[in-house]
Each structure stands twice: as C-alpha cells, then as structure tokens.
Design a protein around this motif. Structure first.
Motif, PDB file in Angstrom:
ATOM      1  N   GLN A  21      14.341  41.767  43.187  1.00 44.48           N
ATOM      2  CA  GLN A  21      15.221  42.386  42.430  1.00 44.48           C
ATOM      3  C   GLN A  21      15.536  41.748  41.033  1.00 44.48           C
ATOM      4  O   GLN A  21      16.104  42.418  39.987  1.00 44.48           O
TER       5      GLN A  21
ATOM      6  N   GLU B  97      15.464  46.459  39.486  1.00 43.30           N
ATOM      7  CA  GLU B  97      14.224  46.320  40.598  1.00 43.30           C
ATOM      8  C   GLU B  97      13.020  46.313  39.770  1.00 43.30           C
ATOM      9  O   GLU B  97      12.742  46.938  39.004  1.00 43.30           O
TER      10      GLU B  97
ATOM     11  N   PRO C  51      22.576  51.462  39.270  1.00 44.36           N
ATOM     12  CA  PRO C  51      22.523  50.006  39.497  1.00 44.36           C
ATOM     13  C   PRO C  51      23.591  49.630  39.196  1.00 44.36           C
ATOM     14  O   PRO C  51      24.396  49.753  37.991  1.00 44.36           O
TER      15      PRO C  51
ATOM     16  N   ARG D 199      16.121  49.445  50.741  1.00 46.35           N
ATOM     17  CA  ARG D 199      16.499  50.910  51.084  1.00 46.35           C
ATOM     18  C   ARG D 199      15.330  51.955  51.218  1.00 46.35           C
ATOM     19  O   ARG D 199      15.202  52.437  52.215  1.00 46.35           O
ATOM     20  N   ARG D 200      14.369  51.508  50.341  1.00 47.77           N
ATOM     21  CA  ARG D 200      13.092  52.176  50.511  1.00 47.77           C
ATOM     22  C   ARG D 200      12.181  52.285  51.847  1.00 47.77           C
ATOM     23  O   ARG D 200      11.806  53.073  52.464  1.00 47.77           O
TER      24      ARG D 200
ATOM     25  N   THR E 157      24.412  45.545  46.364  1.00 45.13           N
ATOM     26  CA  THR E 157      23.969  44.290  46.050  1.00 45.13           C
ATOM     27  C   THR E 157      25.083  43.025  46.342  1.00 45.13           C
ATOM     28  O   THR E 157      25.887  42.911  46.889  1.00 45.13           O
TER      29      THR E 157
ATOM     30  N   ARG F  67      24.393  56.154  42.883  1.00 43.64           N
ATOM     31  CA  ARG F  67      22.864  55.652  42.749  1.00 43.64           C
ATOM     32  C   ARG F  67      22.645  54.801  41.601  1.00 43.64           C
ATOM     33  O   ARG F  67      21.499  54.245  41.455  1.00 43.64           O
TER      34      ARG F  67
ATOM     35  N   VAL G 115      22.874  51.224  48.427  1.00 44.01           N
ATOM     36  CA  VAL G 115      22.543  50.039  47.870  1.00 44.01           C
ATOM     37  C   VAL G 115      23.977  49.290  47.293  1.00 44.01           C
ATOM     38  O   VAL G 115      24.638  49.840  46.274  1.00 44.01           O
TER      39      VAL G 115
ATOM     40  N   THR H 127      19.208  45.554  48.471  1.00 41.86           N
ATOM     41  CA  THR H 127      18.392  45.997  47.419  1.00 41.86           C
ATOM     42  C   THR H 127      17.791  47.129  47.551  1.00 41.86           C
ATOM     43  O   THR H 127      17.675  47.801  48.639  1.00 41.86           O
ATOM     44  N   GLU H 128      17.099  47.659  46.276  1.00 42.66           N
ATOM     45  CA  GLU H 128      16.550  49.156  46.409  1.00 42.66           C
ATOM     46  C   GLU H 128      15.250  49.115  47.268  1.00 42.66           C
ATOM     47  O   GLU H 128      14.963  50.341  47.811  1.00 42.66           O
TER      48      GLU H 128
END
Length: 414
Positions: free
Chosen positions: A330, A410, A404, A181-182, A196, A402, A194, A177-178
């Motif tokens: 997400q 998200e 999705p 990642r953060r 998924t 990058r 990412v 998931t984003e």
C-alpha cells in the motif's frame, strides 16, 4: 442585535461538541505484550481517550499481580487468560459470555469493538448480540495463513470458515489495506471498511540514529547494517531473510545483520548467521534508535495483515525491500521510496536486497523518500476515521468512508 440573532451567531460559529461515546474494546493482546495488534490497538485506545470518549478495555490479565487501570474516562477489565501454545509470552482469553453480559448490563456501552477472534472475542460477540449492542470488529491477524507454517495447513479452510462466521456477525469489519479488503470480500466476508495504520513520527525518525549504538554493535560509520524487526518465528519467512543476507555478504563483505525481536527461531538463526547482532526485544526510544541506526530494512513476511514495522522503518529513514503485500504494497512505490517484489518470488527478493545493499547512495535516497511518505500517516487522522466508523456502526448505516486517507495509495502489483 436581537438576542435570538446573537444566539444564532454563537451556534453558527461554535458548533456543538462531538458526542462522547462509551466504547468497549475487547482484545486478547495489549501492551506490554509486543506485537502489531497490541501496539496499534493501544494507539487507537489512547486516541479515543484523547478525543474525550469513555473507553472500557476488556482483555486477559497478563500476570497474577496485574491490577486494572481506572480513570475518569478509562476503565480496564482484566479477565482470566491462558498461555498460547508456541507463544508463551502471549495469553488468550477464556469463554466469558456470562461475565460480559453481567458487565455490560450494569455498564452498558454504546458500541462494542472486538479486535481479536479468540475465545474472549467470541464471548464478547455473543454477549453483545444477547444485549442487542452494536458490534464492530478488526481483521488484524492472518491466523489462516499462519497454519501453513506450523504443519497444520489442512486447518486453513475451517479457520477461514470460523473467521468468516465471526466477522459476518458484526455490523462492520475494519481491515488495514484495500488489497486485504478485496481478498476477504472474494472469500465471502461482508461489510468491510478500510482503516489503515499510522506511525509515531515523533518517536520513529532518522534523528534517532546513534553512533554510540553502532559502536556497541562493532560497526564503522560507513559499514552497511541490514535489519529486520519482528518475532523470530516461522510465519515471518526468515529463511528468505537469511538467504538474502548471505548473498549480500558476498557482494558487501563487511555488511552486518541486525535482528530485533525474539521467538522460537532464534537458535536456528544464530547457527545460520553466527555474526548477526541479536538485539532481543526493544521498545520506545531504544527501539527507535535501533531502526534509525541501521541502513536497510528487509521484510520477507507474507502473512501480515499490515506490518507496522514497515511504517516504523520508513519513518526512521530506511528503504524497505518487501513482497508486494499488506502495508508495504500500500505504501511503497517500487524504485521511489523502497522496493517491492512479486509475492512468493524469493529469488527476486534476494536479488533486489543485494542490489540495494550494494548501492549506499541509492539506499540513502530511497530512505529519504520513505521517511517523507511515512510523515503523512498521522495517528490522529487514523483515530478520527476509526471513530467515524464506530459512529456509523451505532447508526447501523453500514460501511462508509470509501475515500483513502492522505498519503495512502494502493500500489499496482509488481
């Protein structure tokens, strides 16, 4: 037409086939073990195999009699393993650098992908670096978060330090998931991409609903069945599940709780919820029928990296009540295809679970939208993305992709 022109026409209309890669996948868990890491990795391996890649699967032997699988494009290497404390049905690998160096010196892969960070994963990382092989990894399990549920919270920092060291030695770490990642980027993890998870909508879908199965549970056609699927263990936050169901029973007296899975908390839960249906471990069409034959899915875990059960429940037509976290955060748009509550707000979780269980029509409407959301999560798209990341790792071009995937958005925090 000149031969050269004809040849060019053929080239333009029939581009060269995708290169077949030799991929070594290293993991400390794999089916028939039942957990999210094992099942999703098996999907990836099968998908890579179907896309004409040569896959070498390196994993611990699960029992003494187990023989490795061999095929024209699939080579299984079974290593020595040891039982994991508190998880006797799972095994972890043992240090195996020398064996892997020997293996990959004679059967050299194009890329090594490491799915787990245990002793076998660490050995694979060392062996690959020794042989100068490109390496990617997965961040699939929140071991650092689990430590808080087993009285060893003081290990959180050293576990995170080890995980950071491990993953930062690879060219790329894939996360589901984003949001994760953060979080990992803020903790010093590098080169995160990412990728998924998908769901098998041919297996998990509302058509699996079974009146016969519900009759075996002793419930009527209109009786509310609340379910949760997963390991019955402390890290799944099942105390909140029991609290929510107790509150539901006060508003919906005929409601029943269905628990699918097994684990060390089973006896405690049976004592607290004596009327619950304990279905044990289920798989395949049997598991799919258990999902679809329920009416509401409660997912109180806050330690998942994704939570495959979220997508399986949604694909089965169930509305999900979950914390704003992992795959649920997400995929769920609260009030449209399920309900999200703020992380750690147990009162809100209980309140929303009661409200949804008390409104059968709303349950059905949200479940229909959940099923539509899950229909976009085709495993073929996920595997193609995974493949493209591996190709980037081989070229050492760093993280890519990058954008999705279709159907994956998200959600803002609740």
């Amino acid at each position: 037409m000149e031969p050269s022109a004809l040849q060019q026409l053929v080239v333009d209309n029939y581009p060269a086939a995708r290169r077949s890669l030799r991929i070594a996948c290293v993991t400390e868990t794999y089916p028939p073990e039942v957990n999210g890491v094992a099942m999703s990795l098996a999907r990836m391996v099968d998908g890579l195999h179907r896309r004409n890649h040569d896959v070498q699967l390196v994993r611990p032997r699960q029992d003494k009699a187990q023989a490795p699988e061999e095929g024209t494009r699939f080579h299984e290497v079974l290593m020595r393993g040891l039982p994991i404390p508190r998880y006797p049905d799972l095994r972890m690998g043992v240090p195996s650098k020398r064996a892997l160096v020997q293996l990959w010196s004679t059967r050299r892969p194009d890329v090594v992908h490491i799915a787990t960070e245990g002793p076998l994963g660490w050995s694979a990382l060392q062996a690959a670096q020794h042989l100068k092989l490109p390496v990617s990894s997965d961040f699939r399990t929140n071991f650092h978060a689990y430590s808080r549920h087993y009285g060893i919270g003081w290990l959180h920092k050293p576990i995170m330090a080890y995980l950071r060291k491990f993953h930062n030695r690879t060219r790329c770490t894939m996360v589901p998931t984003e949001a994760l990642r953060r979080d990992l980027a803020a903790a010093g993890f590098q080169r995160l991409v990412v990728v998924t998870r998908g769901v098998d909508t041919q297996l998990f879908n509302p058509l699996r609903r079974s009146a016969q199965l519900r009759a075996q549970w002793g419930v009527q056609p209109r009786q509310m069945v609340v379910t949760c699927v997963g390991r019955l263990a402390a890290e799944k936050n099942l105390g909140v599940l029991a609290q929510a169901f107790e509150a539901i029973r006060q508003r919906v007296p005929g409601a029943r709780l269905l628990l699918v899975g097994q684990g060390p908390m089973q006896a405690e839960l049976q004592q607290r919820c004596p009327d619950a249906i304990f279905a044990g471990q289920r798989s395949g069409e049997d598991l799919a029928a258990h999902y679809a034959s329920a009416d509401l899915f409660l997912f109180p875990s806050m330690t998942e990296t994704f939570g495959n059960v979220t997508t399986e429940a949604m694909a089965s037509g169930l509305p999900v009540v979950a914390f704003h976290h992992a795959g649920a955060g997400q995929l769920i748009s609260s009030g449209e295809n399920g309900v999200l509550v703020p992380m750690g707000d147990n009162d809100a979780f209980v309140r929303e679970a009661v409200a949804l269980a008390s409104d059968a029509a709303r349950c059905q409407a949200l479940g229909g939208q959940a099923c539509a959301t899950a229909s976009a999560l085709d495993w073929r798209d996920i595997v193609a993305r995974f493949e493209s990341v591996l190709e980037s790792v081989m070229r050492d071009t760093g993280p890519l992709l990058r954008q999705p995937l279709a159907g994956v958005v998200e959600r803002p925090a609740a």
